[in-house]
Write a protein that holds these residues in place. Structure first.
Motif, PDB file in Angstrom:
ATOM      1  N   TRP A 145      58.653 -10.531  26.022  1.00  0.00           N
ATOM      2  CA  TRP A 145      58.653 -10.540  24.670  1.00  0.00           C
ATOM      3  C   TRP A 145      59.982  -9.680  24.234  1.00  0.00           C
ATOM      4  N   ASP A 146      60.597  -9.992  23.346  1.00  0.00           N
ATOM      5  CA  ASP A 146      61.699  -9.184  22.542  1.00  0.00           C
ATOM      6  C   ASP A 146      60.860  -7.884  21.966  1.00  0.00           C
ATOM      7  N   GLN A 147      61.481  -6.567  22.328  1.00  0.00           N
ATOM      8  CA  GLN A 147      60.482  -5.414  21.785  1.00  0.00           C
ATOM      9  C   GLN A 147      59.967  -5.618  20.333  1.00  0.00           C
ATOM     10  N   GLN A 148      61.051  -6.031  19.403  1.00  0.00           N
ATOM     11  CA  GLN A 148      60.736  -6.356  17.802  1.00  0.00           C
ATOM     12  C   GLN A 148      59.507  -7.164  17.709  1.00  0.00           C
ATOM     13  N   ALA A 149      59.783  -8.331  18.288  1.00  0.00           N
ATOM     14  CA  ALA A 149      58.834  -9.374  18.296  1.00  0.00           C
ATOM     15  C   ALA A 149      57.410  -9.055  18.773  1.00  0.00           C
ATOM     16  N   TRP A 150      57.310  -8.259  19.652  1.00  0.00           N
ATOM     17  CA  TRP A 150      56.038  -7.792  20.317  1.00  0.00           C
ATOM     18  C   TRP A 150      55.543  -6.810  19.319  1.00  0.00           C
ATOM     19  N   ASP A 151      56.245  -5.911  18.731  1.00  0.00           N
ATOM     20  CA  ASP A 151      55.737  -4.886  17.939  1.00  0.00           C
ATOM     21  C   ASP A 151      55.299  -5.609  16.376  1.00  0.00           C
ATOM     22  N   ASP A 152      56.097  -6.597  16.091  1.00  0.00           N
ATOM     23  CA  ASP A 152      55.648  -7.461  14.835  1.00  0.00           C
ATOM     24  C   ASP A 152      54.236  -8.084  15.232  1.00  0.00           C
ATOM     25  N   TYR A 153      54.272  -8.596  16.304  1.00  0.00           N
ATOM     26  CA  TYR A 153      53.078  -9.407  16.843  1.00  0.00           C
ATOM     27  C   TYR A 153      51.725  -8.377  16.983  1.00  0.00           C
ATOM     28  N   LEU A 154      51.827  -7.377  17.364  1.00  0.00           N
ATOM     29  CA  LEU A 154      50.704  -6.332  17.271  1.00  0.00           C
ATOM     30  C   LEU A 154      50.533  -6.078  15.893  1.00  0.00           C
ATOM     31  N   THR A 155      51.493  -5.762  15.060  1.00  0.00           N
ATOM     32  CA  THR A 155      51.107  -5.444  13.709  1.00  0.00           C
ATOM     33  C   THR A 155      50.220  -6.534  13.069  1.00  0.00           C
ATOM     34  N   GLU A 156      50.822  -7.732  13.324  1.00  0.00           N
ATOM     35  CA  GLU A 156      49.852  -8.746  12.647  1.00  0.00           C
ATOM     36  C   GLU A 156      48.830  -9.031  13.177  1.00  0.00           C
ATOM     37  N   SER A 157      48.453  -8.819  14.499  1.00  0.00           N
ATOM     38  CA  SER A 157      47.246  -9.420  15.220  1.00  0.00           C
ATOM     39  C   SER A 157      46.337  -8.556  15.361  1.00  0.00           C
ATOM     40  N   GLU A 158      46.464  -7.231  15.500  1.00  0.00           N
ATOM     41  CA  GLU A 158      45.501  -5.972  15.653  1.00  0.00           C
ATOM     42  C   GLU A 158      44.452  -5.975  14.652  1.00  0.00           C
ATOM     43  N   PRO A 159      44.800  -6.189  13.491  1.00  0.00           N
ATOM     44  CA  PRO A 159      43.781  -5.937  12.491  1.00  0.00           C
ATOM     45  C   PRO A 159      42.231  -6.956  12.937  1.00  0.00           C
ATOM     46  N   GLY A 160      42.858  -8.172  13.208  1.00  0.00           N
ATOM     47  CA  GLY A 160      41.792  -9.065  13.743  1.00  0.00           C
ATOM     48  C   GLY A 160      41.221  -9.147  14.968  1.00  0.00           C
ATOM     49  N   PHE A 161      41.886  -8.272  15.836  1.00  0.00           N
ATOM     50  CA  PHE A 161      41.315  -8.132  17.106  1.00  0.00           C
ATOM     51  C   PHE A 161      39.622  -7.932  17.369  1.00  0.00           C
ATOM     52  N   ALA A 162      39.293  -7.014  16.644  1.00  0.00           N
ATOM     53  CA  ALA A 162      37.735  -6.836  16.520  1.00  0.00           C
ATOM     54  C   ALA A 162      36.931  -7.789  16.060  1.00  0.00           C
ATOM     55  N   ASP A 163      37.345  -8.680  15.291  1.00  0.00           N
ATOM     56  CA  ASP A 163      36.680  -9.559  14.779  1.00  0.00           C
ATOM     57  C   ASP A 163      36.600 -11.014  15.668  1.00  0.00           C
ATOM     58  N   VAL A 164      37.259 -11.130  16.712  1.00  0.00           N
ATOM     59  CA  VAL A 164      37.180 -12.067  17.440  1.00  0.00           C
ATOM     60  C   VAL A 164      36.465 -12.059  18.656  1.00  0.00           C
ATOM     61  N   GLU A 165      36.111 -10.912  19.176  1.00  0.00           N
ATOM     62  CA  GLU A 165      35.590 -10.770  20.560  1.00  0.00           C
ATOM     63  C   GLU A 165      34.281 -11.609  20.775  1.00  0.00           C
ATOM     64  N   GLU A 166      33.605 -12.095  19.684  1.00  0.00           N
ATOM     65  CA  GLU A 166      32.272 -12.775  20.009  1.00  0.00           C
ATOM     66  C   GLU A 166      32.730 -14.268  20.160  1.00  0.00           C
ATOM     67  N   GLU A 167      34.068 -14.757  19.653  1.00  0.00           N
ATOM     68  CA  GLU A 167      34.187 -16.235  19.682  1.00  0.00           C
ATOM     69  C   GLU A 167      35.027 -16.241  21.074  1.00  0.00           C
ATOM     70  N   VAL A 168      35.737 -15.184  21.476  1.00  0.00           N
ATOM     71  CA  VAL A 168      36.347 -15.215  22.699  1.00  0.00           C
ATOM     72  C   VAL A 168      35.342 -15.006  23.907  1.00  0.00           C
ATOM     73  N   LEU A 169      34.451 -13.997  23.955  1.00  0.00           N
ATOM     74  CA  LEU A 169      33.626 -13.553  24.862  1.00  0.00           C
ATOM     75  C   LEU A 169      32.059 -13.383  24.398  1.00  0.00           C
ATOM     76  N   PRO A 170      31.483 -14.727  23.991  1.00  0.00           N
ATOM     77  CA  PRO A 170      30.378 -14.667  23.408  1.00  0.00           C
ATOM     78  C   PRO A 170      29.256 -13.962  24.425  1.00  0.00           C
ATOM     79  N   GLY A 171      28.401 -12.824  23.704  1.00  0.00           N
ATOM     80  CA  GLY A 171      27.132 -12.361  24.385  1.00  0.00           C
ATOM     81  C   GLY A 171      27.770 -11.361  25.268  1.00  0.00           C
ATOM     82  N   VAL A 172      29.241 -10.915  25.383  1.00  0.00           N
ATOM     83  CA  VAL A 172      29.404  -9.828  26.286  1.00  0.00           C
ATOM     84  C   VAL A 172      29.395  -8.483  25.776  1.00  0.00           C
ATOM     85  N   PHE A 173      29.580  -8.470  24.635  1.00  0.00           N
ATOM     86  CA  PHE A 173      29.836  -7.128  23.983  1.00  0.00           C
ATOM     87  C   PHE A 173      28.561  -7.034  22.983  1.00  0.00           C
TER      88      PHE A 173
END
Length: 143
Positions: A115-143
């Motif tokens: 990744w370009d450093q700025q693109a990675w930073d932007d991606y993390l800023t954009e995607s991190e808030p939803g990170f905790a909300d998707v674990e059940e869809e990605v890893l059902p029953g694991v957490f």
């Protein structure tokens, strides 16, 4: 398995040092191609071959499979790292990913992403808030 985040710099010739911990797995050869979200995917040759076989099994009558296959293979370049662990990123892929001197190389399980450093930073800023909300869809029953 590739893990971690690294910050190598792209040199004036378009070369990038692979992280030392990734070099053994990639030493025999790799394939660099376009990834999603304007990053680059780097696959060990064996993993690329496995993916290629899966894509070849997709029906040629499927329009989405044809389109994905075209872009995936047309933008793919095979490389062998030099003795110092550098790979040359083709100009077309540097342009696609918007790579500047400051890059981020991440381990993404069976592949590496560049990744370009700025693109990675932007991606993390954009995607991190939803990170905790998707674990059940990605890893059902694991957490």
């Amino acid at each position: 398995m590739f893990l971690g985040t690294h910050s190598p710099r792209l040199d004036d010739k378009g070369r990038l040092f692979l992280p030392a911990k990734f070099r053994d797995e990639l030493a025999e050869g790799l394939v660099i191609t376009k990834g999603q979200e304007r990053c680059l995917f780097v696959f060990p040759m064996a993993e690329f071959t496995r993916l290629a076989e899966q894509l070849q099994a997709a029906p040629v009558t499927n329009k989405t499979a044809r389109a994905y296959t075209r872009v995936f293979f047309a933008s793919a370049y095979d490389e062998v790292p030099d003795k110092q662990g550098r790979v040359t990123i083709p100009a077309s892929l540097r342009e696609y990913a918007g790579l500047s001197k400051d890059c981020v190389v991440i381990g993404a399980s069976t592949r590496v992403e560049i990744w370009d450093q700025q693109a990675w930073d932007d991606y993390l800023t954009e995607s991190e808030p939803g990170f905790a909300d998707v674990e059940e869809e990605v890893l059902p029953g694991v957490f």
